[in-house]
Scaffold this motif. Structure first.
Motif, mmCIF file in Angstrom:
data_model
loop_
_atom_site.group_PDB
_atom_site.id
_atom_site.type_symbol
_atom_site.label_atom_id
_atom_site.label_comp_id
_atom_site.label_asym_id
_atom_site.label_seq_id
_atom_site.Cartn_x
_atom_site.Cartn_y
_atom_site.Cartn_z
ATOM 1 N N ILE A 1 53.324 -69.744 -26.619
ATOM 2 C CA ILE A 1 53.677 -69.079 -25.113
ATOM 3 C C ILE A 1 54.862 -69.842 -24.522
ATOM 4 C CG2 ILE A 1 52.011 -70.577 -24.165
ATOM 5 C CD1 ILE A 1 51.261 -68.058 -22.463
ATOM 6 N N ALA B 1 46.829 -65.654 -20.880
ATOM 7 C CA ALA B 1 46.821 -65.183 -22.082
ATOM 8 C C ALA B 1 45.600 -65.169 -23.090
ATOM 9 C CB ALA B 1 48.210 -65.852 -22.894
ATOM 10 N N LEU C 1 54.797 -63.980 -25.596
ATOM 11 C CA LEU C 1 53.896 -64.525 -26.361
ATOM 12 C C LEU C 1 54.331 -64.245 -27.873
ATOM 13 C CD1 LEU C 1 50.844 -65.299 -26.206
ATOM 14 C CD2 LEU C 1 50.020 -63.148 -26.364
ATOM 15 N N LEU D 1 49.822 -56.180 -22.845
ATOM 16 C CA LEU D 1 50.953 -57.158 -22.296
ATOM 17 C C LEU D 1 51.927 -56.501 -21.634
ATOM 18 C CD1 LEU D 1 51.897 -60.316 -22.200
ATOM 19 C CD2 LEU D 1 53.103 -59.835 -24.408
#
Length: 319
Positions: free
Chosen positions: A17, A101, A28, A119
């Motif tokens: 990340i 995340a 990501l 995302l």
């Protein structure tokens, strides 16, 4: 930057990340392994897409602390800063983003949704303190999602109030943090200290000595011939207490007590003398007492006593 793993339904995946400190926009990436080569190749793709950062902050993982990553930072001209070992708070920006995340990945696994599609929409969600999404602050425009929007809403637009709102949020956070925090003293080289080497596992303080100051809030400490880097939170100075002042105060107090004790023995109570008029009245009231008052015993007054008896609820009790 930070590396983490997620295990869902027996499948373990490793992720890298990378979060922008200004806009909270994060990238990501899936890693094949935790080798330095794989990490460097992933960083090169992100830097080629968004530009080379001036400063990169990571923890002390082996894929970041090695000669290959050091050469990579020198070749690509960016400063690499590592956080204190066993102190995740020093790399708090990446740690908080890892939690966000992870929640997104786990929810997508449970609902069988596409991670990258989720995302995309998460990056376009406006934040409460600035009314702007991370992608707006990072790219100065909105990206196209499944939500219907006009072309005017996707045009490039520089938001002017973003730096002020970020500064205000950081100021408020610092004020709340400083309520229960205090500034620790600066330690000198060669100073004897106690240090927690493994704060997550044990609460043992090991004696050591300061070798040098690594950063503003971390030090290199020598313990049993080995060097460790720890945050100032896990270090406390070794002080030798000076008991001379305490001894002097104790001796002074003891001498004062002795003086009072001696003065108590020198004190004598003087009984009041009986006048002739009082003696005549005493003979009238108590004729058994002689004129010389030999049978009269004078005593000091005693403390009053309360009447002691059985409680009232036992008054009707008969044995």
């Amino acid at each position: 930057m930070d590396v983490f793993e997620v295990n869902c339904k027996g499948v373990t995946r490793k992720y890298l990340i990378t979060v922008d400190h200004f806009s909270d926009f994060y990238e990501l990436d899936i890693l094949k392994d935790l080798s330095a080569k794989e990490t460097i190749n992933t960083c090169k793709k992100n830097f080629a897409r968004f530009g080379v950062p001036c400063k990169v902050i990571t923890d002390g993982a082996t894929n970041f602390i090695n000669q290959d990553f050091k050469n990579f930072s020198n070749d690509w001209k960016f400063s690499h800063i590592t956080s204190s070992p066993h102190y995740p708070k020093s790399n708090g920006k990446a740690e908080v983003t890892v939690k966000i995340a992870k929640n997104l990945i786990l929810k997508c696994f449970d609902s069988n949704e596409d991670i990258w599609y989720a995302l995309l929409h998460q990056r376009n969600v406006p934040q409460t303190y600035s009314d702007a999404s991370p992608v707006q602050k990072f790219l100065a425009r909105k990206t196209r999602t499944s939500i219907p929007q006009t072309l005017e809403q996707h045009k490039h637009q520089v938001l002017k109030d973003i730096p002020e709102s970020i500064k205000l949020r950081k100021t408020r956070s610092k004020q709340y943090h400083d309520r229960k925090s205090r500034q620790l003293s600066v330690l000198e080289n060669g100073q004897n200290v106690y240090v927690k080497l493994f704060p997550e596992k044990e609460a043992i303080w090991y004696p050591g000595k300061i070798k040098e100051r690594a950063t503003e809030r971390s030090y290199i400490i020598e313990v049993d011939g080995r060097l460790y880097r720890r945050n100032r939170t896990y270090i406390k100075p070794f002080f030798i207490k000076d008991t001379s002042s305490c001894t002097n105060k104790y001796n002074e107090r003891e001498s004062n007590e002795n003086e009072r004790y001696k003065a108590g023995f020198q004190y004598s109570y003087e009984y009041p003398s009986i006048t002739p008029e009082a003696n005549q009245n005493l003979q009238t009231l108590a004729p058994d007492v002689g004129e010389d008052n030999s049978n009269l015993s004078l005593s000091l007054p005693t403390r009053p006593k309360r009447n002691v008896g059985p409680p009232k609820w036992l008054s009707d009790y008969s044995s």
